[in-house]
Design a protein around this motif. Structure first.
Motif, PDB file in Angstrom:
ATOM      1  N   THR A   6       0.838  -1.191   0.000  1.00  0.00           N
ATOM      2  CA  THR A   6       0.000   0.000   0.000  1.00  0.00           C
ATOM      3  C   THR A   6       0.875   1.244   0.000  1.00  0.00           C
ATOM      4  O   THR A   6       1.749   1.397   0.851  1.00  0.00           O
ATOM      5  N   THR A   7       0.632   2.125  -0.969  1.00  0.00           N
ATOM      6  CA  THR A   7       1.294   3.421  -1.035  1.00  0.00           C
ATOM      7  C   THR A   7       0.346   4.446  -0.434  1.00  0.00           C
ATOM      8  O   THR A   7      -0.706   4.744  -1.012  1.00  0.00           O
ATOM      9  N   ARG A   8       0.701   4.981   0.726  1.00  0.00           N
ATOM     10  CA  ARG A   8      -0.188   5.878   1.475  1.00  0.00           C
ATOM     11  C   ARG A   8       0.118   7.322   1.101  1.00  0.00           C
ATOM     12  O   ARG A   8       1.169   7.859   1.446  1.00  0.00           O
ATOM     13  N   LEU A   9      -0.818   7.949   0.399  1.00  0.00           N
ATOM     14  CA  LEU A   9      -0.597   9.287  -0.128  1.00  0.00           C
ATOM     15  C   LEU A   9      -0.781  10.362   0.933  1.00  0.00           C
ATOM     16  O   LEU A   9      -0.253  11.473   0.777  1.00  0.00           O
ATOM     17  N   LEU A  10      -1.533  10.076   1.985  1.00  0.00           N
ATOM     18  CA  LEU A  10      -1.671  10.950   3.135  1.00  0.00           C
ATOM     19  C   LEU A  10      -1.150  10.218   4.366  1.00  0.00           C
ATOM     20  O   LEU A  10      -1.327   9.004   4.484  1.00  0.00           O
ATOM     21  N   ASP A  11      -0.528  10.944   5.280  1.00  0.00           N
ATOM     22  CA  ASP A  11       0.115  10.348   6.445  1.00  0.00           C
ATOM     23  C   ASP A  11      -0.921   9.614   7.309  1.00  0.00           C
ATOM     24  O   ASP A  11      -1.813  10.244   7.886  1.00  0.00           O
ATOM     25  N   GLU A  26      -0.682   8.415  10.187  1.00  0.00           N
ATOM     26  CA  GLU A  26      -0.542   8.703  11.617  1.00  0.00           C
ATOM     27  C   GLU A  26      -1.043  10.096  11.994  1.00  0.00           C
ATOM     28  O   GLU A  26      -1.087  10.433  13.181  1.00  0.00           O
ATOM     29  N   ASP A  27      -1.422  10.896  11.009  1.00  0.00           N
ATOM     30  CA  ASP A  27      -1.818  12.283  11.252  1.00  0.00           C
ATOM     31  C   ASP A  27      -3.340  12.369  11.389  1.00  0.00           C
ATOM     32  O   ASP A  27      -4.074  12.178  10.417  1.00  0.00           O
ATOM     33  N   LEU A  28      -3.812  12.687  12.589  1.00  0.00           N
ATOM     34  CA  LEU A  28      -5.244  12.753  12.851  1.00  0.00           C
ATOM     35  C   LEU A  28      -5.915  13.956  12.200  1.00  0.00           C
ATOM     36  O   LEU A  28      -7.147  14.067  12.232  1.00  0.00           O
ATOM     37  N   ALA A  29      -5.138  14.862  11.608  1.00  0.00           N
ATOM     38  CA  ALA A  29      -5.750  15.970  10.883  1.00  0.00           C
ATOM     39  C   ALA A  29      -6.561  15.470   9.693  1.00  0.00           C
ATOM     40  O   ALA A  29      -7.540  16.100   9.290  1.00  0.00           O
ATOM     41  N   PHE A  30      -6.162  14.337   9.148  1.00  0.00           N
ATOM     42  CA  PHE A  30      -6.851  13.791   7.973  1.00  0.00           C
ATOM     43  C   PHE A  30      -8.008  12.899   8.410  1.00  0.00           C
ATOM     44  O   PHE A  30      -7.807  11.944   9.171  1.00  0.00           O
ATOM     45  N   ASP A  31      -9.207  13.208   7.907  1.00  0.00           N
ATOM     46  CA  ASP A  31     -10.366  12.356   8.181  1.00  0.00           C
ATOM     47  C   ASP A  31     -10.683  11.446   7.009  1.00  0.00           C
ATOM     48  O   ASP A  31     -11.729  10.819   6.955  1.00  0.00           O
ATOM     49  N   LEU A  73      -7.586   4.067  -3.755  1.00  0.00           N
ATOM     50  CA  LEU A  73      -8.537   3.725  -2.700  1.00  0.00           C
ATOM     51  C   LEU A  73      -8.830   4.933  -1.819  1.00  0.00           C
ATOM     52  O   LEU A  73      -7.915   5.564  -1.282  1.00  0.00           O
ATOM     53  N   TYR A  74     -10.103   5.251  -1.653  1.00  0.00           N
ATOM     54  CA  TYR A  74     -10.568   6.227  -0.658  1.00  0.00           C
ATOM     55  C   TYR A  74     -11.194   5.491   0.517  1.00  0.00           C
ATOM     56  O   TYR A  74     -11.886   4.476   0.323  1.00  0.00           O
ATOM     57  N   LYS A  75     -11.003   6.033   1.739  1.00  0.00           N
ATOM     58  CA  LYS A  75     -11.761   5.555   2.888  1.00  0.00           C
ATOM     59  C   LYS A  75     -11.827   6.659   3.936  1.00  0.00           C
ATOM     60  O   LYS A  75     -10.933   7.511   4.043  1.00  0.00           O
ATOM     61  N   ASP A  76     -12.903   6.688   4.713  1.00  0.00           N
ATOM     62  CA  ASP A  76     -13.077   7.651   5.801  1.00  0.00           C
ATOM     63  C   ASP A  76     -12.473   7.071   7.075  1.00  0.00           C
ATOM     64  O   ASP A  76     -12.667   5.901   7.388  1.00  0.00           O
ATOM     65  N   VAL A  77     -11.739   7.917   7.834  1.00  0.00           N
ATOM     66  CA  VAL A  77     -10.958   7.424   8.970  1.00  0.00           C
ATOM     67  C   VAL A  77     -10.908   8.474  10.084  1.00  0.00           C
ATOM     68  O   VAL A  77     -11.296   9.619   9.911  1.00  0.00           O
ATOM     69  N   ASN A  78     -10.401   8.042  11.246  1.00  0.00           N
ATOM     70  CA  ASN A  78      -9.903   8.928  12.309  1.00  0.00           C
ATOM     71  C   ASN A  78     -10.946   9.775  13.009  1.00  0.00           C
ATOM     72  O   ASN A  78     -10.595  10.780  13.645  1.00  0.00           O
ATOM     73  N   ARG A  79     -12.212   9.415  12.957  1.00  0.00           N
ATOM     74  CA  ARG A  79     -13.218  10.195  13.640  1.00  0.00           C
ATOM     75  C   ARG A  79     -14.181   9.265  14.393  1.00  0.00           C
ATOM     76  O   ARG A  79     -14.455   8.134  13.955  1.00  0.00           O
ATOM     77  N   GLN A  80     -14.704   9.780  15.528  1.00  0.00           N
ATOM     78  CA  GLN A  80     -15.710   9.033  16.275  1.00  0.00           C
ATOM     79  C   GLN A  80     -17.020   9.030  15.486  1.00  0.00           C
ATOM     80  O   GLN A  80     -17.306   9.931  14.679  1.00  0.00           O
ATOM     81  N   ILE A  81     -17.848   8.006  15.720  1.00  0.00           N
ATOM     82  CA  ILE A  81     -19.142   7.918  15.059  1.00  0.00           C
ATOM     83  C   ILE A  81     -20.068   8.996  15.610  1.00  0.00           C
ATOM     84  O   ILE A  81     -20.210   9.145  16.829  1.00  0.00           O
ATOM     85  N   THR A  82     -20.673   9.781  14.717  1.00  0.00           N
ATOM     86  CA  THR A  82     -21.622  10.802  15.147  1.00  0.00           C
ATOM     87  C   THR A  82     -22.993  10.168  15.323  1.00  0.00           C
ATOM     88  O   THR A  82     -23.509   9.509  14.427  1.00  0.00           O
TER      89      THR A  82
END
Length: 272
Positions: free
Chosen positions: A178-183, A185-190, A262-271
């Motif tokens: 997997t080539t990760r285009l966004l870090d 480990e960085d929680l700034a990215f959702d 590949l897109y996926k949503d990450v790093n956030r609590q369920i609203t």
């Protein structure tokens, strides 16, 4: 930098009047398959504020479908583009070039992207796109309403997938990476956007069933996907939209590597 990649991008046109009507398009409550053969002239969209541009919209939030993102293939003719591509200030954007060259100016910095080049524009960023070349440019555009997180402000990211060292998946001898285009480990990215590579014969060895939605655009090669109990063949240029918790696995058939964006949503609590 490695040699310029050859990703699949649609060019439109229409089938002949003697072609069969059937194709591999599938829409279910768990997943959608949009095969490359249906990306034709008469299913394109026009975006307000863009010139010399048409788009194939691959995903939009709909009842019973994936709801966290929109995804399109955008084709811009020479001289075309947009001064303000994103009409919603609360929406972030990710651009990944498939074919041609695209100049993206974001927060005052201009970047010319070849195939494999990408830009992440945070919500509220000032950015524009222009085709200054002599040939049409085609690119993926992923849009998501950003979910802010205190203490983790997002930032502009510009890069090229060829310059990023892929991470081998555990116990695969590097045949699935997997080539990760966004870090990651960085929680700034959702959201995460990755390029996933399978060598011929490599597999996802279990049916992943998870909360993340997915948008998968097949860049190269071919494979068989197992989606919610169904076997589905895919090839370069096909697109999958997967709902949350859709069981998914795949087998790369060869003869060349199978690769997808590949897109996926990450790093956030369920609203709730």
């Amino acid at each position: 930098m490695a040699d310029q990649p050859r990703y699949y991008a649609p060019h439109g046109g229409l089938p002949t009047q003697t072609d069969m009507l059937t194709d591999r398009a599938i829409v279910t409550e768990a997943y959608t398959v949009i095969p490359r053969g249906v990306l034709r002239d008469i299913v394109t969209s026009v975006f307000p504020g863009w010139t010399g541009t048409r788009a194939w919209i691959l995903n939009r939030p709909v009842p019973g479908g994936a709801t966290t993102f929109a995804q399109s293939i955008v084709e811009v003719a020479p001289g075309g583009g947009a001064e303000r591509p994103e009409p919603q200030p609360e929406v972030e954007g990710f651009v990944f070039v498939l074919e041609g060259e695209l100049t993206v100016t974001v927060e005052g910095g201009a970047h010319t992207l070849a195939p494999g080049g990408f830009v992440y524009a945070p919500a509220g960023a000032s950015w524009s796109v222009t085709n200054t070349g002599a040939e049409p440019v085609r690119f993926q555009w992923i849009r998501k309403r950003y979910e802010p997180l205190d203490g983790h402000p997002p930032r502009v990211v510009v890069g090229d997938e060829r310059d990023i060292e892929p991470s081998p998946m555990p116990d695969t001898a590097g045949r699935w990476r997997t080539t990760r285009l966004l870090d990651p480990e960085d929680l700034a990215f959702d959201m995460h956007v990755n390029v996933v590579t399978f060598e011929p014969g490599a597999i996802i060895p279990f049916a992943e069933t998870h909360v993340m939605e997915h948008g998968l655009y097949m860049l190269e090669g071919q494979a068989v996907y197992h989606l919610n109990g169904d076997w589905v063949e895919v090839q370069a240029g096909d697109y999958l939209s997967l709902r949350a918790f859709c069981p998914q696995a795949c087998y790369a058939g060869g003869p060349s590597d199978f690769r997808y964006l590949l897109y996926k949503d990450v790093n956030r609590q369920i609203t709730l």
